[in-house]
Design a protein around this motif. Structure first.
Motif, PDB file in Angstrom:
ATOM      1  N   SER A   1       8.775   6.704   5.703  1.00 36.71           N
ATOM      2  CA  SER A   1       9.266   5.896   4.578  1.00 36.71           C
ATOM      3  C   SER A   1      10.637   6.408   4.142  1.00 36.71           C
ATOM      4  CB  SER A   1       8.314   5.998   3.380  1.00 36.71           C
ATOM      5  OG  SER A   1       7.067   5.439   3.691  1.00 36.71           O
ATOM      6  N   LEU A   2      11.462   5.513   3.644  1.00 33.65           N
ATOM      7  CA  LEU A   2      12.746   5.894   3.058  1.00 33.65           C
ATOM      8  C   LEU A   2      12.979   5.023   1.823  1.00 33.65           C
ATOM      9  CD1 LEU A   2      15.025   6.047   6.250  1.00 33.65           C
ATOM     10  CD2 LEU A   2      14.165   7.994   4.958  1.00 33.65           C
ATOM     11  N   CYS A   3      14.075   5.273   1.126  1.00 31.62           N
ATOM     12  CA  CYS A   3      14.475   4.390   0.036  1.00 31.62           C
ATOM     13  C   CYS A   3      15.746   3.665   0.458  1.00 31.62           C
ATOM     14  CB  CYS A   3      14.680   5.170  -1.263  1.00 31.62           C
ATOM     15  SG  CYS A   3      16.176   6.171  -1.282  1.00 31.62           S
TER      16      CYS A   3
ATOM     17  N   ASN B   1       8.255  12.565   4.649  1.00 34.62           N
ATOM     18  CA  ASN B   1       8.313  11.168   4.189  1.00 34.62           C
ATOM     19  C   ASN B   1       7.499  10.199   5.026  1.00 34.62           C
ATOM     20  OD1 ASN B   1      10.507  12.032   5.964  1.00 34.62           O
ATOM     21  ND2 ASN B   1      11.172   9.913   5.949  1.00 34.62           N
TER      22      ASN B   1
ATOM     23  N   CYS C   1      12.128  -6.989  -5.041  1.00 36.13           N
ATOM     24  CA  CYS C   1      12.223  -6.129  -3.855  1.00 36.13           C
ATOM     25  C   CYS C   1      13.184  -4.987  -4.186  1.00 36.13           C
ATOM     26  CB  CYS C   1      12.760  -6.946  -2.692  1.00 36.13           C
ATOM     27  SG  CYS C   1      13.189  -5.972  -1.236  1.00 36.13           S
ATOM     28  N   ILE C   2      12.875  -3.767  -3.712  1.00 37.82           N
ATOM     29  CA  ILE C   2      13.771  -2.638  -3.966  1.00 37.82           C
ATOM     30  C   ILE C   2      14.573  -2.274  -2.717  1.00 37.82           C
ATOM     31  CG2 ILE C   2      12.445  -1.662  -5.884  1.00 37.82           C
ATOM     32  CD1 ILE C   2      11.252   0.342  -3.806  1.00 37.82           C
ATOM     33  N   SER C   3      14.487  -3.106  -1.689  1.00 39.76           N
ATOM     34  CA  SER C   3      15.252  -2.898  -0.450  1.00 39.76           C
ATOM     35  C   SER C   3      15.073  -1.504   0.145  1.00 39.76           C
ATOM     36  CB  SER C   3      16.747  -3.179  -0.683  1.00 39.76           C
ATOM     37  OG  SER C   3      16.958  -4.559  -0.776  1.00 39.76           O
TER      38      SER C   3
ATOM     39  N   GLU D   1       0.803  -1.229   0.000  1.00 47.21           N
ATOM     40  CA  GLU D   1       0.000   0.000   0.000  1.00 47.21           C
ATOM     41  C   GLU D   1       0.834   1.276   0.000  1.00 47.21           C
ATOM     42  OE1 GLU D   1      -2.858   0.736   3.091  1.00 47.21           O
ATOM     43  OE2 GLU D   1      -4.030  -0.961   2.400  1.00 47.21           O
ATOM     44  N   VAL D   2       1.846   1.302   0.836  1.00 50.19           N
ATOM     45  CA  VAL D   2       2.620   2.538   0.962  1.00 50.19           C
ATOM     46  C   VAL D   2       3.619   2.653  -0.184  1.00 50.19           C
ATOM     47  CG1 VAL D   2       4.199   3.856   2.431  1.00 50.19           C
ATOM     48  CG2 VAL D   2       2.353   2.517   3.469  1.00 50.19           C
ATOM     49  N   LYS D   3       4.278   1.528  -0.517  1.00 49.11           N
ATOM     50  CA  LYS D   3       5.319   1.575  -1.538  1.00 49.11           C
ATOM     51  C   LYS D   3       4.832   1.112  -2.912  1.00 49.11           C
ATOM     52  CE  LYS D   3       8.974   2.505  -0.466  1.00 49.11           C
ATOM     53  NZ  LYS D   3       9.684   3.769  -0.155  1.00 49.11           N
ATOM     54  N   GLY D   4       3.671   0.481  -2.956  1.00 48.93           N
ATOM     55  CA  GLY D   4       3.169   0.007  -4.244  1.00 48.93           C
ATOM     56  C   GLY D   4       4.013  -1.104  -4.848  1.00 48.93           C
ATOM     57  N   ILE D   5       4.678  -1.892  -4.004  1.00 49.26           N
ATOM     58  CA  ILE D   5       5.536  -2.957  -4.519  1.00 49.26           C
ATOM     59  C   ILE D   5       4.846  -4.324  -4.387  1.00 49.26           C
ATOM     60  CG2 ILE D   5       7.769  -4.147  -4.299  1.00 49.26           C
ATOM     61  CD1 ILE D   5       8.201  -1.350  -5.243  1.00 49.26           C
TER      62      ILE D   5
END
Lengths: 527, 347
Positions: free
Chosen positions: B255-257, B252, B185-187, B159-163
Motif C-alpha cells: 500500500s502507498l498514499c 506497507n 477518493c484520496i488517490s 478493506e485495506v484503505k477503509g475508503i
C-alpha cells in the motif's frame, strides 16, 4: 515508537492523540481503521479537529488546542478511581507512584470538563476504554509535541501507558509517529547538539574519547545550540555568524517567518544545500545542488526504528551530488579528508561507533531492514522496546503541573489557529508542489473555519480573509467545515502563497525547544 | 492444529486456515486471480477450485476452511476444465490488445490464459453498453473493457484503505467499476496496485515501458516516517512510475498514499538545481564545484578564525539519509569544531 507498526494490529484499544493519522501517516491510518473494523479494537481520538479517524472512534474528545495534558490527567484520574490501574506492573516496573497518584487526584473529569468544554462522561469513557483494554497502544504526533508543554505532554502519555502496564508489551507502547522520512535517523545519527550517534552524549568523556580516537581529532565537549536557539540568537546577540543548512527550508517551516527572514540577512555567510532553490536557498551566499532520494544510495530509519535501504534509481541530475559527497568534498577543502568509497562504507563506520546499529550492515538490512537496537551481527533487531526493563531501570512516574498554552484568545486576537498537513502535500511543499499532477489537483490551501464562526463573520467557502497574529499577517481562502470547534481555525503550512508560519509563535517548550505551532491567537477579517 | 491431505501430501495447519492457505504453507500451488493475502477472500474468479473428497462438487479453496481429515485434490481433468471455462468467461468482451496494454508481460490474465492454453476467444455477444464517467482518481486511467470484474480494487479500497469509493456498477457484461456517490477518493492508488490486468493504469506519465525494458529499483519512500517500500520504474534514466508488486513486504504491504505513489515528478522538475551557485554582486550565479567549494571553505575559515567555531551552526536534515547526516555532524564536530548541529525534528 516503542513498538512496531504491525503491532498496532494487536492492540485491544488505540488512543490517537494529536495525530491526523490518515493524512500524515496514511498507511498507519489504514491499519488503525482495520484494527477497528476487522479486529474489534476500540478507538479513542483526542484532537482539536474532527479528523477522518473520528468516524471510527468510540469516543472523540475535541480538545481545545493546548489542553491535551489535563485531558490525559483526567483519564488517569478515572483509571485510578475505577481500579483499572495495573498494580502489579506499577509495583514491579515503576517508581514514584505514590507521589504521582496524589498529583492526579485533583484532575477529576468534572474539573477538566469545565476547563475544556468536554463532557465529563466522555472523558470517563475514554479512560475506561484505555484502562480496560490490554494491550492498549498510544499513537501521537506533533499535536502533542508542538506545544509550550510538549515534553510534559509526552511524559503524560508515558505515565498513562505505565499506569496500565502498556510499556514493553506487544500491541501497546507509546508511539510517536515521525513526520519526516528520516527524522528518526537524523536524531539517531547525531544530528542533535548534545549527542553523537546513538544518543552518546558529547559531554560524556568516554563517549567523546571514543569519537576522538575514531576520527583522530579533538572534539568539543559542550552541547551546542538547538535549531530554535540558533535562529533566535542570529538576530538577537549576533553570536551565530555563519549557518550551513542541508535539506531544510526554515523560511517556510520555522515559526515567526518575518524574524527568520531578517535573521538570515544578519549572517556573515549562509550556505544552503538542497534540490531546489527554496525560499531559504534564495537567501544564501552559496548554494550546493544535492541529489534527490531517487539518485543516491543510503538508509532511512523509519518511525518504528527500522533501518531500510535507499537505492539509487537514476543518476544525480545535472552536476548535483549526494549530500554526503558534497560535505566530504568541502571537508577536504578544509584539510580534513573523509574518503568514503560509497554510502555502504559510511554505514559501516556508523555501525562501528553506534551500539544500537552495531549489528547492521547493508547485506543484513537488504530485504526488510532491521529495527534498532541491534547490538551484534546475530541480533534479530528489536520490535518492542523496554520488554525487560526501562533504560534507567525502573519507569519513573513524573508529576506534571499544567500551565496552559502561551497564547489564549482575547479581544484583539479572538480565534485560536492550529496548523498541520494535508494528505496530498508534504511539509514545505517544495517536492509535492513541483509534482505536476499533485499540484494540478491540489493547487491551493484553505483556512478551515466552523460554520457558526463563518456565519457570524459573513464569510463562505472560497472567500478570502486576512489572518493576523501578534507577529504578522497573511491572506487565505476560507473553507467552511465543521472539522474544528467554533473559535478554532486550522491551516496547513504547505503553501508559500499563505505562509502560515508568519503567524506562529516562536516561543518553545523549554526542554525540547519545539515551538508552539499548534496554538496561535489570531484575528480574522474578510477582505 | 488439524491434519489434512492435499494431493496425497499430509499437511498440518492451525484451525481457521483455508484450504488455499494450507496448500500455500505446504508449497502446493493452487492458481488464483482475485485472491490476495492481505485481503479477505473475494471468491469471484473461480480459478482456485479444488475437489474435496465427499463433497459433491468442487469448492473454491480461498474461502473454504481446511478441516480435519479432509482429502483435497488440486489438479484433475475436471478442475482443469473448470479453470479453462472460468478464463474463457473472463475473455468474453476482453479486448486482445495485449500488444498495447501497459500490463502486458505482467498480467495475471495473460499468464493464466497462457498457462491453461486457452487459444480461442469466445465470440463476444452484444458489445457492452457502459456509459462510463471519468475514473474517480485523476492519477489513474481506466480501461473498462479490460476489467475482469475480480473486485480486487473494490475490496482493497474498502478493506485495506477503509475508503470504499468504488463499486461494481451495472449488470452482467455491462458491469464496470464506478464511483460510489458521496465518497471521496484520496488517490492512494491501492486499486491500481492490486488490479491483476490492465484495467487500471498509471495516468501520470506518457512514457511507458514493458516490464523487461524498464528497471525496477526497490527503495524507501522519501515522505513521511512510515518508510514504505516501493519500486522506482526507470527507463532511460527517467522515473516513469512507482509500483508496488510485493504485497507481503513490511512495513506497507504494497500500500502507498498519493505522495508515495504519485508525487515523484519533482525529480525531473525544471526547477531542480543542477549547478552550484555563488552570490556575486548580489546575484546567485551558476559556477563550478571547485569555485563553490573553495568559496564556502574560505568563508567558513574566515568566520571560524575571527569568531571561533561556536559562531557557526549547521542544520542537518530529517529528509536526508543516515549517511548524509552522519557525515554532516562529523563535519561540524570534527572539522569546524562545534556541537552547534541540529535539524528540523522540532518543526
Amino acid at each position: 515508537m516503542t513498538n512496531s507498526i504491525a503491532d498496532i494490529g494487536e492492540a485491544e484499544a488505540i488512543l490517537v492523540i494529536g495525530s491526523n493519522t490518515t493524512e500524515n501517516h496514511p498507511i498507519i491510518g489504514d491499519l488503525v481503521k482495520r484494527s477497528v473494523t476487522q479486529k474489534g479494537a476500540k478507538l479513542v481520538v483526542i484532537d482539536p479537529r474532527r479528523i477522518p479517524l473520528v468516524e471510527y472512534a468510540n469516543v472523540f474528545l475535541q480538545v481545545p488546542p493546548g489542553y491535551n495534558i489535563p485531558v490525559i490527567l483526567a483519564m488517569m484520574n478515572v483509571i485510578i478511581a475505577e481500579g483499572l490501574a495495573d498494580e502489579a506492573y506499577i509495583a514491579e516496573r515503576t517508581e514514584g507512584w505514590e507521589e504521582f497518584k496524589g498529583s492526579v487526584a485533583e484532575f477529576t473529569p468534572e474539573k477538566v470538563a469545565e476547563m475544556t468544554g468536554l463532557s465529563a462522561e466522555d472523558i470517563r469513557k475514554a479512560g475506561r476504554i484505555y484502562g480496560e483494554a490490554s494491550p492498549a497502544a498510544i499513537l501521537y504526533a506533533m499535536g502533542v509535541t508542538q506545544h509550550g508543554q510538549g515534553t510534559d505532554g509526552v511524559k503524560s502519555l508515558a505515565n498513562l501507558a505505565m499506569l496500565c502496564g502498556n510499556v514493553g508489551m506487544p500491541g501497546g507502547g507509546v508511539n510517536p509517529l515521525r513526520g519526516q522520512n528520516n527524522v528518526q535517523g537524523a536524531c539517531d545519527l547525531g544530528g542533535l547538539p548534545n549527542v553523537f550517534t546513538g544518543y552518546q552524549k558529547v559531554d560524556d568523556d568516554a563517549a567523546r574519547e571514543k569519537f576522538e580516537a575514531a576520527w583522530s581529532v579533538t572534539l568539543p565537549g559542550t552541547p551546542g545550540m538547538k535549531l530554535t536557539e540558533v535562529t533566535q540568537a542570529i538576530g538577537k546577540d549576533g553570536s551565530i555568524k555563519g549557518l550551513f543548512i542541508m535539506g531544510e527550508n526554515p523560511m517556510i517551516s520555522d515559526p515567526d517567518l518575518r524574524h527568520i527572514d531578517h535573521a538570515l540577512d544578519e549572517l556573515d555567510f549562509l550556505i544552503v544545500q538542497d534540490i531546489f532553490l527554496t525560499e531559504t536557498a534564495a537567501k544564501a551566499d552559496i548554494v550546493f545542488p544535492a541529489a534527490s532520494f531517487a539518485e543516491k544510495d543510503g538508509t532511512f530509519t523509519n518511525t518504528e526504528r527500522r533501518v531500510q535501504r535507499v537505492r539509487k534509481g537514476v543518476a544525480p541530475r545535472g552536476d548535483s551530488k549526494a549530500d554526503w559527497q558534497i560535505i566530504c568534498d568541502l571537508s577536504a577543502k578544509l584539510g580534513f579528508k573523509m574518503d568514503y568509497t560509497d554510502a555502504s562504507a559510511i554505514f559501516d563506520e556508523i555501525a562501528q561507533l553506534t551500539p544500537s546499529y552495531h549489528g547492521m550492515d547493508y547485506a543484513r538490512i537488504d530485504s526488510v531492514g532491521l529495527q534498532w537496537p541491534c547490538p551484534d551481527k546475530d541480533h534479530p533487531g528489536t520490535p518492542v522496546l523496554h520488554t525487560a526493563g526501562f533504560a534507567r531501570g525502573k519507569g519513573l512516574f513524573q508529576s506534571i503541573a499544567f500551565t496552559g498554552p502561551f497564547e489564549s484568545p482575547d479581544d484583539q486576537f479572538p480565534f485560536i489557529m492550529t496548523t498541520g498537513r494535508e494528505h496530498a502535500h508534504y511539509h514545505c511543499g517544495s517536492m509535492t508542489r513541483r509534482s505536476k499532477r499533485i499540484d494540478e489537483n491540489y493547487p491551493e490551501g484553505f483556512m478551515e473555519m466552523h460554520p457558526a464562526d463563518a456565519q457570524t463573520m459573513g464569510v463562505k467557502t472560497g472567500d478570502t480573509v486576512e489572518i493576523a497574529s501578534r507577529r504578522g499577517q497573511i491572506t487565505s481562502k476560507v473553507k467552511v467545515v465543521d472539522s474544528t470547534a467554533p473559535g478554532t481555525v486550522f491551516m496547513s503550512f504547505h503553501y508559500s502563497e499563505s505562509p502560515v508560519n508568519v503567524l506562529t509563535n516562536p516561543a518553545t517548550c523549554p526542554t525540547a525547544g519545539i515551538p508552539e505551532f499548534k496554538v496561535t491567537a489570531v484575528n480574522i477579517h474578510k477582505v | 492444529m488439524i491434519n489434512l491431505t492435499i494431493d496425497g501430501t499430509p499437511v498440518q495447519v492451525e484451525k481457521g486456515q483455508t484450504i488455499l492457505e494450507a496448500a500455500n504453507s505446504a508449497g502446493i500451488r493452487i492458481p488464483t486471480m482475485c485472491w490476495m493475502k492481505k485481503m479477505r477472500p473475494i471468491g469471484s474468479c473461480r480459478m482456485c477450485v479444488v475437489e474435496v473428497e465427499g463433497l459433491g462438487k468442487p469448492v473454491s479453496a480461498c474461502d473454504t476452511m481446511a478441516a480435519a481429515d479432509m482429502k483435497v485434490t488440486t489438479q484433475s481433468e475436471l478442475l482443469h476444465g473448470m479453470r479453462r471455462d472460468a478464463l474463457s468467461l473472463m475473455l468474453v468482451g476482453h479486448p486482445l490488445d495485449c500488444p498495447v496494454c501497459d500490463k502486458g508481460g505482467e498480467c495475471v490474465l495473460q499468464d493464466m490464459v497462457w498457462e491453461f492454453g486457452v487459444t480461442e476467444q469466445p465470440t463476444p455477444g452484444a458489445q457492452p453498453t457502459r456509459d462510463i464517467e471519468r475514473y474517480i482518481s485523476p492519477m489513474i486511467k481506466q480501461w473498462a473493457d479490460r476489467c475482469v470484474l475480480c473486485a480486487r480494487c473494490v475490496t482493497a479500497c474498502k478493506e485495506v484503505k477503509g475508503i470504499g469509493c468504488i463499486e461494481i456498477k451495472g449488470n452482467g457484461f455491462d458491469s464496470y467499476i464506478g464511483p460510489v456517490e458521496g465518497v471521496d477518493c484520496i488517490s492512494c492508488g491501492e486499486c491500481l496496485s492490486v488490479c491483476p490486468v490492465g484495467a487500471l493504469t498509471d495516468g501520470i506519465r506518457d512514457e511507458k515501458a514493458r516490464i523487461w525494458q524498464s528497471k525496477r529499483i526497490t527503495t524507501t519512500c522519501g515522505y513521511c516516517g512510515v518508510g514504505c517500500q516501493f519500486d522506482l520504474n526507470v527507463l532511460n534514466d527517467k522515473i516513469i512510475r512507482v509500483t508496488t508488486t510485493d504485497h507481503d513486504k513490511l512495513p506497507n504491504f504494497g500500500s502507498l498514499c498519493i505522495k508515495g505513489r504519485f508525487a515523484w515528478e519533482f525529480v525531473d522538475h525544471p526547477d531542480r538545481l543542477t549547478k552550484p551557485l555563488v552570490r556575486r554582486d548580489g546575484e546567485l550565479r551558476e559556477t563550478t564545484w571547485e569555485d563553490a567549494l573553495h568559496t564556502a571553505a574560505k568563508k567558513i575559515k574566515e568566520v571560524r578564525d575571527a569568531h571561533g567555531p561556536d559562531s557557526i551552526a549547521g542544520f542537518a536534515s530529517a529528509r536526508c539519509t543516515n549517511e548524509d547526516n552522519y557525515v554532516f555532524q562529523k563535519f561540524f564536530r570534527a572539522v569546524i569544531g562545534t556541537n552547534n548541529v541540529d535539524h528540523c525534528a522540532r518543526l
